[in-house]
Enzyme design. Structure first.
Site, PDB file in Angstrom:
ATOM      1  N   ARG A 127      20.509 -43.616 -17.631  1.00 19.48           N
ATOM      2  CA  ARG A 127      20.237 -45.046 -17.862  1.00 19.48           C
ATOM      3  C   ARG A 127      19.864 -45.758 -16.557  1.00 19.48           C
ATOM      4  O   ARG A 127      19.397 -46.889 -16.586  1.00 19.48           O
ATOM      5  CB  ARG A 127      21.457 -45.710 -18.500  1.00 19.48           C
ATOM      6  CG  ARG A 127      22.711 -45.659 -17.669  1.00 19.48           C
ATOM      7  CD  ARG A 127      23.889 -46.300 -18.403  1.00 19.48           C
ATOM      8  NE  ARG A 127      25.138 -46.177 -17.658  1.00 19.48           N
ATOM      9  CZ  ARG A 127      25.955 -45.147 -17.712  1.00 19.48           C
ATOM     10  NH1 ARG A 127      25.637 -44.113 -18.476  1.00 19.48           N
ATOM     11  NH2 ARG A 127      27.080 -45.118 -17.014  1.00 19.48           N
ATOM     12  N   TYR A 128      20.114 -45.088 -15.418  1.00 22.28           N
ATOM     13  CA  TYR A 128      19.799 -45.700 -14.130  1.00 22.28           C
ATOM     14  C   TYR A 128      18.488 -45.192 -13.528  1.00 22.28           C
ATOM     15  O   TYR A 128      17.793 -45.915 -12.836  1.00 22.28           O
ATOM     16  CB  TYR A 128      20.926 -45.441 -13.126  1.00 22.28           C
ATOM     17  CG  TYR A 128      22.259 -45.986 -13.548  1.00 22.28           C
ATOM     18  CD1 TYR A 128      22.436 -47.346 -13.769  1.00 22.28           C
ATOM     19  CD2 TYR A 128      23.352 -45.141 -13.729  1.00 22.28           C
ATOM     20  CE1 TYR A 128      23.664 -47.848 -14.163  1.00 22.28           C
ATOM     21  CE2 TYR A 128      24.585 -45.635 -14.119  1.00 22.28           C
ATOM     22  CZ  TYR A 128      24.736 -46.994 -14.338  1.00 22.28           C
ATOM     23  OH  TYR A 128      25.939 -47.492 -14.726  1.00 22.28           O
ATOM     24  N   THR A 129      18.161 -43.931 -13.756  1.00 20.39           N
ATOM     25  CA  THR A 129      16.990 -43.338 -13.105  1.00 20.39           C
ATOM     26  C   THR A 129      15.710 -43.600 -13.899  1.00 20.39           C
ATOM     27  O   THR A 129      15.753 -43.873 -15.098  1.00 20.39           O
ATOM     28  CB  THR A 129      17.177 -41.823 -12.932  1.00 20.39           C
ATOM     29  OG1 THR A 129      17.351 -41.229 -14.226  1.00 20.39           O
ATOM     30  CG2 THR A 129      18.389 -41.529 -12.067  1.00 20.39           C
TER      31      THR A 129
END
Length: 754
Positions: A127-129
């Site tokens: 969900r961050y990259t």
């Protein structure tokens, strides 16, 4: 439940032996793991999950020129459309294709935390990259829409996905892979693009070329992290010939201001792990030639580990050879070229076989692409022929369209047009009815006719087709290739420095406490009672020797154990518990310690009055559980051993009744193990009730002094006074003189005065 007298009806139900069912079920599962999970396909070098990730990203428009998008979006598409498995496994496969230290030519361009060489699994959650495809991914996807490969339905039959990607280069060898299936595995190292391309072209032009000719182009694996391969050329040729083998790679280093600077680590080696291994040796005093270890890595120097020698006299080459042998700075890699071949079966293949089959795959893909294009060109020319007829008879065509309710059949009949041609004419816009359009049609016809002739010529001639394939491989090698990162330098495998040469051979005193804690102090002038002990613990025994000698411990059951003296904890602290490094029987306590040369003689005895002498070499044991040496009578205990300095020494023993007996050491038998002979006569009734015990022993050389300890109180007997207590072995001895303590708990031999 049916009545007892009614038989069960199995009509219409398949019945088979359990053995047959389980065998088939396991074989089905095995084939699934082999073909659809663990092994790569020869054509594009990808496993199914990797292929689906790359295809899903292309469908999302995540090309190299587009913006990055959240990885969770890609993983969601892969799982929802093509790969109904776990999101974690899918994301990890995606991460692997984005790590430049794992993939020689990454397929995914990641933004954010995608892990590091220190810890490849330290990547951020999806969900961050963010990610998109790299330029190199076009090698796999560029011809996907040109009819080059077969398509199949996805898992729910609602979409189509490619069976394989039309790779323009042998990606299998370029990025390599590892995988464990059922009953088989694969280990394919990465290679240099330009070298593999050159070998493929050579084999395309000379199909009879040998492996020896191909490895003139493919020098060896080319690892993403650089470093160097040190295996002999014969080892590399072996696995290129047979498909199985191994090679060694080691870190590269240089000398800078007298220090060793490590500039590249081997493939899949964690720099942090190497630092731990070196630091552990330094803590264990196995690297006395190293003074400091510094990690100076930064953005400009991603790999820079500095090893500072203790002095400028240290042989740095010898030091590095030792580190190569004892750490991951040198590593062995297994090679197993196990691949799913074009016939759909897993097979171990050599370099020539891999390239030959891949060229067959590439030839098929190019042929399909040419035929697909030829078909499109033919269809377009057919349409252009119809358009040209319409332009040459434009007025008549317009009249028919204006006046007829159903102009299509009439146009087809009037101008002998096909359905496709007529449909195109009817769909032509008014703006395209200008005279200029006729010229454009004729130019396009000319261009497409020339292209058709060229395509037909290529499809007719194998030589021209090979030339085209070779030219395309060269173009891709020029566009995506780079210089080799891993040097290939044949070197001898590293050898560790003998441990004894790394450790100073100095005098030490090994001190054992009553609680089983041990420590080693430098020198022989140690006062053991002055040392610090844990609460409830106290001094028990000591032995003087050298740091390179083995320390042998004996416990209350008569078992002996061995540890290197240099490995013991320093006397600056309170030592270490022997139970942490040895495995004595439950309830056993350590009774004493011995150290010296292998031929040294030691007196072993139990408080039951029995004992013998033994060579130290016979007491050494390399097992944590030790070995039984002294057979101890029931309820008896082992006394602290005493060194035998010379053959004319006297054995001194004391009893719990305050009696002292001295006799020649020659009267004591020498044996490697056993109960021994009687040293002191304890009456049978007293022995059974343990009413009288032999409490201590010592061996006193000529002119030495015997110290008798009763708690903290000490009395001494010189050699001349000791003669008053001399008798024969197994006698009762004489009572100590008046004023002496009756309970002697320890004897100690003091050297003669200078």
């Amino acid at each position: 439940m049916p009545p007892e007298n009614q038989e069960l009806n199995f009509e219409g139900i398949e019945r088979q032996p359990l053995r047959t069912f389980t065998e088939k079920a396991y074989l089905d599962y095995s084939m699934y793991v082999i073909l659809d999970r663990a092994l790569p396909a020869l054509g594009d070098g990808l496993k199914p999950v990797q292929r689906r990730i790359v295809y899903a990203m292309s469908e999302l428009g995540l090309s190299a020129v587009s913006k990055h998008k959240k990885s969770a979006r890609t993983v969601g598409d892969v799982l929802g459309k093509f790969h109904p498995h776990g999101d974690t496994a899918c994301y990890e496969a995606m991460v692997l294709m984005a790590q430049p230290f794992a993939y020689r030519y990454p397929l995914v361009d990641g933004q954010g935390n995608w892990g590091s060489q220190d810890d490849p699994k330290s990547f951020a959650a999806m969900r961050y990259t963010e990610a998109k495809l790299t330029r190199y991914a076009d090698v796999l996807l560029g011809e996907l829409s040109d009819g080059t490969v077969d398509w199949t339905a996805n898992f729910d039959g609602t979409l189509q996905e490619p069976v394989i990607l039309p790779a323009r280069l042998p990606n299998l060898l370029l990025n390599g892979t590892t995988g464990i299936a059922v009953g088989m595995a694969t280990d394919i190292p990465p290679h240099n693009l330009r070298e593999v391309a050159a070998a493929a072209i050579h084999l395309l032009e000379e199909p009879e070329a040998t492996t020896a000719a191909l490895i003139k182009h493919v020098k060896g694996p080319d690892l993403p992290t650089g470093a160097e391969i040190i295996s002999p050329r014969a080892d590399l040729k072996e696995f290129y010939d047979k498909g199985v083998g191994s090679f060694k790679a080691r870190a590269t280093w240089e000398i800078e201001d007298g220090n060793v600077v490590i500039t590249a680590f081997p493939y899949q080696v964690s720099p942090a792990r190497v630092q731990e291994q070196i630091a552990e040796q330094m803590r264990a005093k196995k690297l006395p030639m190293v003074d400091d270890l510094r990690d100076e890595s930064d953005h400009e120097n991603p790999t820079r580990l500095v090893v500072v020698p203790r002095s400028n006299r240290i042989d740095l080459v010898e030091l590095m050879n030792h580190l190569f042998a004892t750490t991951d700075l040198e590593r062995n890699y297994r090679v197993n070229l196990n691949i799913i071949a074009l016939d759909g079966r897993p097979r171990v293949m050599g370099l020539k076989e891999i390239l030959s089959e891949w060229l067959e795959f590439r030839t098929t893909a190019v042929t399909r692409r040419l035929r697909y294009r030829l078909d499109k060109v033919g269809k377009r020319l057919h349409i252009l022929d119809g358009l040209l007829i319409a332009f040459l008879n434009l007025d008549e065509v317009i009249r028919i369209i204006r006046r007829e309710d159903e102009p299509k059949p009439l146009l087809m009949k009037r101008f002998k047009l096909t359905d496709e041609q007529t449909e195109e004419i009817l769909n032509t816009r008014l703006r395209h009815l200008a005279k200029l359009e006729e010229m454009k049609i004729r130019e396009e016809q000319k261009s497409l006719s020339a292209e058709r002739e060229e395509l037909e010529a290529l499809l007719r001639s194998k030589a021209k087709l090979k030339k085209l394939i070779a030219a395309e491989i060269r173009a891709d090698a020029q566009a995506y290739g780079d210089e080799r990162r891993t040097k290939i330098i044949e070197r001898e495998a590293a050898q560790a420095i003998d441990e004894t040469t790394l450790i100073a051979n100095e005098p030490v005193t090994v001190v054992l406490s009553t609680g089983g804690w041990v420590r080693s102090a430098k020198g022989h002038d140690i006062e053991p009672r002055a040392l610090s002990y844990k609460s409830g613990d106290a001094f028990q025994s000591l032995a003087r020797g050298r740091s390179l000698q083995p320390a042998v411990f004996i416990d209350s059951t008569g078992r002996t154990y061995t540890l290197p003296a240099h490995s013991l904890a320093s006397a600056r602290g309170q030592g270490e518990p022997l139970s942490g490094r040895l495995d004595p029987p439950d309830g056993a306590k350590f009774a004493g310690v011995m150290i010296g040369e292998p031929q040294d003689l030691w007196l072993l005895a139990s408080d039951a009055g029995y004992g013998f002498t033994a060579r130290l070499k016979d007491l050494v044991s390399d097992r944590r559980a030790g070995k039984t040496v002294l057979n101890v009578p029931e309820n008896a205990h082992v006394l602290a051993p005493a060194p035998v300095a010379s053959a004319d020494s006297l054995v001194a023993v004391v009893s719990s009744e305050g009696k002292l007996l001295a006799f020649p050491v020659g009267e004591v038998p020498e044996m490697p193990r056993g109960k021994g002979n009687k040293l002191y006569d304890i009456p049978a009734k007293k022995a059974a009730a343990r009413a009288e015990l032999m409490t201590a022993i010592a061996v006193v050389p000529p002119k030495a002094t015997l110290a008798l300890w009763s708690g903290e109180q000490q009395k001494t007997l010189d050699w001349r006074d000791l003669q008053d207590y001399v008798g024969e072995r197994a006698q009762r001895g004489a009572v100590l003189k008046r004023g002496w303590p009756r309970k002697i708990d320890r004897l100690e031999t003091l050297p003669p005065p200078p």
